[in-house]
Structures are given as structure tokens and as C-alpha cells.
Design a protein around this motif. Structure first.
Motif, PDB file in Angstrom:
ATOM      1  N   GLY A  74       0.811  -1.204   0.000  1.00 40.24           N
ATOM      2  CA  GLY A  74       0.000   0.000   0.000  1.00 40.24           C
ATOM      3  C   GLY A  74       0.844   1.252   0.000  1.00 40.24           C
ATOM      4  N   PRO A  75       0.155   2.404  -0.037  1.00 37.23           N
ATOM      5  CA  PRO A  75       0.865   3.681  -0.130  1.00 37.23           C
ATOM      6  C   PRO A  75       1.541   4.040   1.197  1.00 37.23           C
ATOM      7  CG  PRO A  75      -1.482   4.053   0.122  1.00 37.23           C
ATOM      8  CD  PRO A  75      -1.297   2.565   0.020  1.00 37.23           C
ATOM      9  N   ASP A  76       2.441   4.955   1.121  1.00 33.38           N
ATOM     10  CA  ASP A  76       3.113   5.481   2.322  1.00 33.38           C
ATOM     11  C   ASP A  76       3.797   4.387   3.131  1.00 33.38           C
ATOM     12  OD1 ASP A  76       2.355   8.100   1.738  1.00 33.38           O
ATOM     13  OD2 ASP A  76       0.406   7.790   2.687  1.00 33.38           O
ATOM     14  N   THR A  77       4.324   3.399   2.445  1.00 37.55           N
ATOM     15  CA  THR A  77       5.072   2.335   3.113  1.00 37.55           C
ATOM     16  C   THR A  77       6.427   2.187   2.442  1.00 37.55           C
ATOM     17  OG1 THR A  77       3.024   1.156   3.592  1.00 37.55           O
ATOM     18  CG2 THR A  77       5.060  -0.100   3.773  1.00 37.55           C
ATOM     19  N   GLU A  78       7.446   2.076   3.259  1.00 35.51           N
ATOM     20  CA  GLU A  78       8.787   1.882   2.731  1.00 35.51           C
ATOM     21  C   GLU A  78       9.354   0.580   3.266  1.00 35.51           C
ATOM     22  OE1 GLU A  78      11.418   5.238   3.223  1.00 35.51           O
ATOM     23  OE2 GLU A  78       9.678   6.513   3.576  1.00 35.51           O
ATOM     24  N   VAL A  79      10.273   0.007   2.523  1.00 39.56           N
ATOM     25  CA  VAL A  79      10.992  -1.187   2.957  1.00 39.56           C
ATOM     26  C   VAL A  79      12.476  -0.864   2.928  1.00 39.56           C
ATOM     27  CG1 VAL A  79      11.506  -3.608   2.452  1.00 39.56           C
ATOM     28  CG2 VAL A  79       9.211  -2.705   2.010  1.00 39.56           C
ATOM     29  N   VAL A 122       1.521  -4.452   8.264  1.00 38.29           N
ATOM     30  CA  VAL A 122       1.532  -3.109   7.665  1.00 38.29           C
ATOM     31  C   VAL A 122       0.103  -2.568   7.601  1.00 38.29           C
ATOM     32  CG1 VAL A 122       1.896  -1.857   5.490  1.00 38.29           C
ATOM     33  CG2 VAL A 122       3.673  -3.406   6.366  1.00 38.29           C
ATOM     34  N   GLY A 123      -0.842  -3.421   7.204  1.00 37.22           N
ATOM     35  CA  GLY A 123      -2.241  -2.996   7.098  1.00 37.22           C
ATOM     36  C   GLY A 123      -2.789  -2.519   8.438  1.00 37.22           C
ATOM     37  N   ARG A 124      -2.364  -3.182   9.512  1.00 37.90           N
ATOM     38  CA  ARG A 124      -2.869  -2.793  10.842  1.00 37.90           C
ATOM     39  C   ARG A 124      -2.362  -1.417  11.275  1.00 37.90           C
ATOM     40  NH1 ARG A 124      -1.876  -8.303  11.853  1.00 37.90           N
ATOM     41  NH2 ARG A 124       0.064  -7.851  12.974  1.00 37.90           N
ATOM     42  N   THR A 125      -1.260  -0.950  10.695  1.00 39.52           N
ATOM     43  CA  THR A 125      -0.768   0.379  11.070  1.00 39.52           C
ATOM     44  C   THR A 125      -1.670   1.477  10.504  1.00 39.52           C
ATOM     45  OG1 THR A 125       0.683   0.670   9.128  1.00 39.52           O
ATOM     46  CG2 THR A 125       1.638  -0.420  11.065  1.00 39.52           C
ATOM     47  N   ARG A 126      -2.552   1.101   9.605  1.00 36.39           N
ATOM     48  CA  ARG A 126      -3.457   2.093   9.002  1.00 36.39           C
ATOM     49  C   ARG A 126      -4.847   2.038   9.611  1.00 36.39           C
ATOM     50  NH1 ARG A 126      -1.435  -0.157   4.263  1.00 36.39           N
ATOM     51  NH2 ARG A 126       0.444   0.919   3.610  1.00 36.39           N
ATOM     52  N   SER A 127      -5.128   1.015  10.416  1.00 38.09           N
ATOM     53  CA  SER A 127      -6.488   0.871  10.934  1.00 38.09           C
ATOM     54  C   SER A 127      -6.626   1.526  12.301  1.00 38.09           C
ATOM     55  CB  SER A 127      -6.863  -0.604  11.012  1.00 38.09           C
ATOM     56  OG  SER A 127      -5.919  -1.321  11.770  1.00 38.09           O
TER      57      SER A 127
END
Lengths: 130, 45
Positions: A9-14, A125-130
Motif C-alpha cells: 500500500g501507499p506510504d510504506t517503505e521497505v 503493515v495494514g494494521r498500522t493504518r487501521s
């Protein structure tokens, strides 16, 4: 992970952190066409800060590693074996840092093949947006 | 800190200030506001 970056998703870096030398890291990044930054931590101070220590000989050089070396020997003979030039006992890990700078997910590897699945990381990562 | 010197989930992530392969310094603190996946590699064969 490299092949599923778009699922983060957006606004994610590795970023990938390694303790090898610049030269070896560069060859590795080129060979694997890594599309994200590779950071070099030769002193392993950041590894220690994240609680990533060294595994035991028994765990790291256990049955699975022995099987892998037998496979290499069968396939390539002695020529296939390369002497390790780095600390083979150093353990790896995976972390997701939330936008507020806190650790949202941590995985401390206990052995060579002990890593979270890509699905686990994508979920974290998804949970950091919820 | 959680057990064995591990940073606990929910706590601030330890700062990362390291060089990348282009000679630039990469700092975790510069990336606040974004989710960052940090992969610590084992040795490279």
C-alpha cells in the motif's frame, strides 16, 4: 517481499539492513535487483538495538542446514561449497515501524530459515493504518 | 525494553542511522508519518 511490494500500500517503505561489507551488499542488491534501500551495519549496533543476537551452533547448523549442504554436495560436489566469510550465527529479524515511530510488529528469527511470511508482514503493515 | 533486550511492540523503535549503498545516510526518524518495514538480513553467502 520484493515481488509483492505493491501489496504494502501507499506510504510504506521497505529497507534491508545487512552487516556485510559495502561491496558484498552491492553485489547482492544488484544480483537480486532489490528495489529498496540496503543499509550497511557492519558493527551490528542496530542489530543489537533491535534485540537481534547470535543463535546457537546447534540451532543454526542443525539438521536443516546439514540437509541443505548434502543437497549442494550431491548437485555440485565440493565445488559447490563455499567457506562462509561472515558470522553465520547472527540472527535476522523483521519489524514494522508505524507512522508514529513505534514498533507495530516484531519478529526475532530463531534460526536460518525462521522468518515471517510475506502475508504476515503485509497484514502487520495494514494494521498500522487501521 | 521487553525480554532479552528486545524492544517491545508499542514502544518507540530504536533509531536507525546507517549508510546506504550510495553513500547517503538513512535515518528512521526522517520517515515518520510513513510505515517502514525493516528487514534484518542474516549473512550473505
Amino acid at each position: 517481499m520484493r515481488d509483492r511490494l505493491d501489496e504494502l500500500g501507499p506510504d510504506t517503505e521497505v529497507v534491508l539492513v545487512t552487516f556485510t561489507t559495502d561491496d558484498r551488499a552491492e553485489r547482492y542488491a544488484d544480483a537480486h535487483r532489490l528495489p529498496f534501500p540496503v543499509l550497511v551495519d557492519e558493527s551490528r549496533s542496530v542489530y543489537r538495538a533491535y534485540g537481534l543476537g547470535r543463535g546457537s551452533m546447534a540451532r543454526v547448523w542443525g539438521v536443516r542446514a546439514a540437509r541443505r549442504y548434502v543437497e549442494i554436495l550431491r548437485r555440485d560436489g565440493l565445488a559447490g561449497l563455499r567457506r562462509p566469510t561472515e558470522d553465520t550465527l547472527q540472527l535476522g529479524g523483521d519489524f514494522v515501524v508505524a507512522p508514529d515511530g513505534t514498533i507495530a510488529y516484531g519478529f526475532w528469527g530463531a534460526g536460518p530459515d525462521d522468518r515471517p511470511t510475506v502475508d504476515e508482514l503485509i497484514d502487520a503493515v495494514g494494521r498500522t493504518r487501521s | 525494553m521487553a525480554e532479552h533486550g528486545r524492544p517491545a511492540v508499542g514502544m518507540p523503535a530504536p533509531e536507525i542511522v546507517l549508510p546506504d549503498l550510495h553513500g547517503r545516510t538513512w535515518e528512521l526518524g526522517d520517515h515518520l508519518g510513513r510505515t517502514v518495514v525493516v528487514v534484518f538480513h542474516r549473512h550473505i553467502h
